[in-house]
Design an enzyme around this catalytic site. Structure first.
Site, PDB file in Angstrom:
ATOM      1  N   ASN A 107       0.843  -1.202   0.000  1.00 43.89           N
ATOM      2  CA  ASN A 107       0.000   0.000   0.000  1.00 43.89           C
ATOM      3  C   ASN A 107       0.873   1.244   0.000  1.00 43.89           C
ATOM      4  OD1 ASN A 107      -0.425  -1.371   2.826  1.00 43.89           O
ATOM      5  ND2 ASN A 107      -1.010   0.695   3.300  1.00 43.89           N
ATOM      6  N   ASP A 108       0.724   2.150   0.919  1.00 39.36           N
ATOM      7  CA  ASP A 108       1.306   3.503   0.810  1.00 39.36           C
ATOM      8  C   ASP A 108       2.796   3.571   0.460  1.00 39.36           C
ATOM      9  OD1 ASP A 108      -1.029   3.471   2.266  1.00 39.36           O
ATOM     10  OD2 ASP A 108      -0.200   4.426   4.033  1.00 39.36           O
ATOM     11  N   TRP A 143      -3.383  -7.350   2.922  1.00 38.87           N
ATOM     12  CA  TRP A 143      -2.726  -6.592   3.991  1.00 38.87           C
ATOM     13  C   TRP A 143      -2.426  -7.504   5.179  1.00 38.87           C
ATOM     14  CZ3 TRP A 143      -3.401  -5.079   9.064  1.00 38.87           C
ATOM     15  CH2 TRP A 143      -2.710  -3.934   9.468  1.00 38.87           C
ATOM     16  N   ASP A 148       1.477   7.907  10.900  1.00 39.22           N
ATOM     17  CA  ASP A 148       1.974   8.384   9.604  1.00 39.22           C
ATOM     18  C   ASP A 148       2.767   9.691   9.712  1.00 39.22           C
ATOM     19  OD1 ASP A 148       0.456   6.209   8.877  1.00 39.22           O
ATOM     20  OD2 ASP A 148      -1.194   7.388   8.039  1.00 39.22           O
ATOM     21  N   GLU A 158      -5.242  10.319   7.257  1.00 40.15           N
ATOM     22  CA  GLU A 158      -4.019   9.511   7.211  1.00 40.15           C
ATOM     23  C   GLU A 158      -2.980  10.203   6.320  1.00 40.15           C
ATOM     24  OE1 GLU A 158      -5.634   5.018   7.765  1.00 40.15           O
ATOM     25  OE2 GLU A 158      -5.873   5.762   5.742  1.00 40.15           O
TER      26      GLU A 158
HETATM   27  C1  FRU Z   1      -3.039   4.391   4.816  1.00 39.05           C
HETATM   28  C2  FRU Z   1      -2.717   3.560   6.028  1.00 39.05           C
HETATM   29  C3  FRU Z   1      -1.886   4.350   7.015  1.00 39.05           C
HETATM   30  C4  FRU Z   1      -1.160   3.287   7.777  1.00 39.05           C
HETATM   31  C5  FRU Z   1      -0.942   2.227   6.720  1.00 39.05           C
HETATM   32  C6  FRU Z   1      -0.999   0.833   7.224  1.00 39.05           C
HETATM   33  O1  FRU Z   1      -3.337   3.647   3.687  1.00 39.05           O
HETATM   34  O2  FRU Z   1      -3.911   3.098   6.632  1.00 39.05           O
HETATM   35  O3  FRU Z   1      -2.606   5.233   7.824  1.00 39.05           O
HETATM   36  O4  FRU Z   1       0.035   3.737   8.340  1.00 39.05           O
HETATM   37  O5  FRU Z   1      -1.917   2.425   5.724  1.00 39.05           O
HETATM   38  O6  FRU Z   1      -0.604  -0.073   6.257  1.00 39.05           O
END
Ligand code: FRU
Length: 496
Positions: free
Chosen positions: A48-49, A73, A180, A234
């Site tokens: 993800n991010d 995830w 974050d 986030e």
């Molecule tokens: C955003 C998020 C963040 C967190 C991460 C967890 O997509 O939810 O806030 O740190 O992904 O994977």
């Protein structure tokens, strides 16, 4: 013989080939179905991010939320990739693994040039990463303070990382969502340099300050009663930027999930001033960085060389509503193309423009000018440039051999990507949809980046952007210009 002379004719015309439909031959890539040809995606597992974006010694580092053992995830790691040119990425070994304090959630990295953290030396200053520890055991036990901020540092220009011995460096004062950290260096009103951490806390942002990246104190908060609050906030990012009149502004990016304009996740932003730990927005207008359904958690690179003078940004090309069920097989998710973000003005209102990073031009392999309304595509790694003839109306459609269609249009002041018939959609009830964005000003040009499972549409070089993922049953192989577009250039891009 005919093909060969045409080939030489095309070469002779300075790589801009003025060819008809017959001359373009579609060559599918040999990658797994849906695997992007030029966007970053992990070799295997979940992503993800984007995290810890930092430039050092000629290399752009990209870390990312990663679970290598599954395509959904799970316990988060920081995956790692580097690039010298923002278009060719090399995936490296995992940079940060979960440990007894928890999973490694999103965060950022800075170059501590003066060794304020004392984790390196004057001769070899450290790179310092701040990330969120997420303790799943405490979470299950019903605690509130299961997220805290940890620190890791690198003494070899980002290749390997050590966790700080006395983590966490910032304890949770009792908020369920406390994560974050995006750290940046600022110069205070008194001329002193200081580290500023922008942190997402529930559906707000908190600002913390530190002299050494290890001891943090709360400066201020922002977000109550302003912006979209359909879900948690986030991955914030606070960026100093020049307004069109040359004045200094601060842009605060905040990703929100759910509550985006197309349901699910999206990134909003505020424009204002930042002084003494207080962010004051210019107005209460709701602004979105990208109106497509698939652009989330994007942040900017730190430590770019001064002569680059730009804000370089990248986002996660998915949406939490369905990210874990999209029909890819050995990996899940890709990132957007890297973009440059800048302020521009429409009728006295400042907005954020995101344009493809100029390095993307390096991907251009062959350019075809299309004169007919229908043309084959040479591959699925494609860029399209076109002039808009009438600002009210344009439309084009991609299609494939499975009879699927993806259309793009501007009509009645709405720019739309319609993916209702663009392939597999049954993995999520809301996926089959047309996504529109209001555009009250004149559309003059469009630029499209098409890849095996995504499309990014930039109107007027990014004044309005829509990013969307797609899962066609067979590759897009044809384009039809329905109306309103001229000087259409079809560019085949280098692909993996
Ligand atoms: C955003 C998020 C963040 C967190 C991460 C967890 O997509 O939810 O806030 O740190 O992904 O994977």
């Amino acid at each position: 013989m005919k093909t060969r002379s045409l080939f030489f004719f095309c070469l002779a015309s300075l790589s801009i080939l003025s060819c008809n439909q017959q001359e373009i031959k579609f060559t599918p890539n040999t990658l797994e179905q849906f695997r992007p040809g030029y966007h970053f995606s992990p070799a295997k597992g979940w992503m993800n991010d984007p995290n810890g974006l930092i430039y050092i010694d000629g290399e752009y580092h990209l870390f990312f939320q990663h679970y290598p053992d599954s395509t959904v995830w799970g316990p988060m790691h920081w995956g790692h990739a580097v690039s010298k040119d923002l278009v060719n990425w090399e995936e490296l070994p995992i940079a940060l693994f979960p440990d007894s304090l928890g999973y490694i959630f999103s965060g950022s990295a800075v170059y501590d040039e003066e060794n304020s953290s004392e984790l390196g030396s004057k001769e070899n200053p450290p790179l310092v990463a701040l990330f969120t520890y997420h303790d799943p055991t405490q979470e299950k036990e019903g605690a509130l303070d299961f997220q805290s901020q940890g620190l890791a540092y690198s003494l070899d220009k980002g290749n390997t990382w050590s966790k700080y011995a006395t983590n966490p460096v910032l304890l949770n004062p009792g908020f369920r969502d406390f994560r974050d950290p995006k750290v940046t260096q600022i110069t205070k009103e008194n001329g002193q340099k200081s580290w500023l951490m922008t942190l997402a806390v529930k559906d707000q942002v908190h600002f913390y300050e530190s002299a050494n990246l290890k001891d943090w104190s709360l400066l201020g908060e922002f977000g109550k009663g302003i912006g979209a609050h359909g879900g948690v906030w986030e991955c914030p990012d606070l960026i100093p930027m020049k307004a069109t009149d040359g004045s200094q502004k601060w842009v605060l990016l905040v990703s929100t999930n759910p509550g985006g304009p197309q349901k699910g996740s999206a990134t909003q932003y505020f424009i204002g001033d930042f002084k003494q730990g207080k962010f004051t927005p210019d107005d209460s207008l709701l602004r979105w960085l990208d109106y497509g359904p698939d652009n989330y958690a994007g942040v900017t690179w730190s430590n770019l060389p001064k002569d680059q003078d730009r804000n370089l940004w990248i986002g996660w090309m998915s949406n939490w509503d369905y990210a874990q069920v999209v029909p890819t097989s050995t990996w899940r998710s890709a990132l957007t193309i890297p973009r440059e973000i800048n302020l521009f003005e429409v009728d006295g209102t400042l907005l954020l423009k995101s344009s493809p990073a100029r390095e993307l031009e390096k991907l251009r392999k062959t350019t075809y000018s299309i004169s007919k309304t229908e043309s084959l595509l040479p591959s699925t790694s494609i860029e399209i440039l076109a002039e808009v003839i009438s600002d009210e109306l344009f439309s084009l459609t991609f299609s494939n051999e499975s009879g699927e269609e993806l259309s793009i249009s501007k009509e009645m002041g709405l720019v739309t990507i319609d993916r209702r018939k663009a392939g597999k959609t049954n993995f999520n009830l809301d996926f089959a949809a047309a996504h529109s964005a209001p555009m009250s000003w004149k559309a003059e040009s469009i630029r499209i980046f098409l890849d095996a499972s995504s499309i990014e549409l930039f109107v007027n070089e990014g004044e309005l952007v829509l990013t969307s993922t797609l899962f066609p049953s067979s590759p897009w192989s044809k384009i039809k210009i329905n109306h309103g577009l001229d000087e259409v250039q079809l560019i085949e891009l280098f692909s993996k």
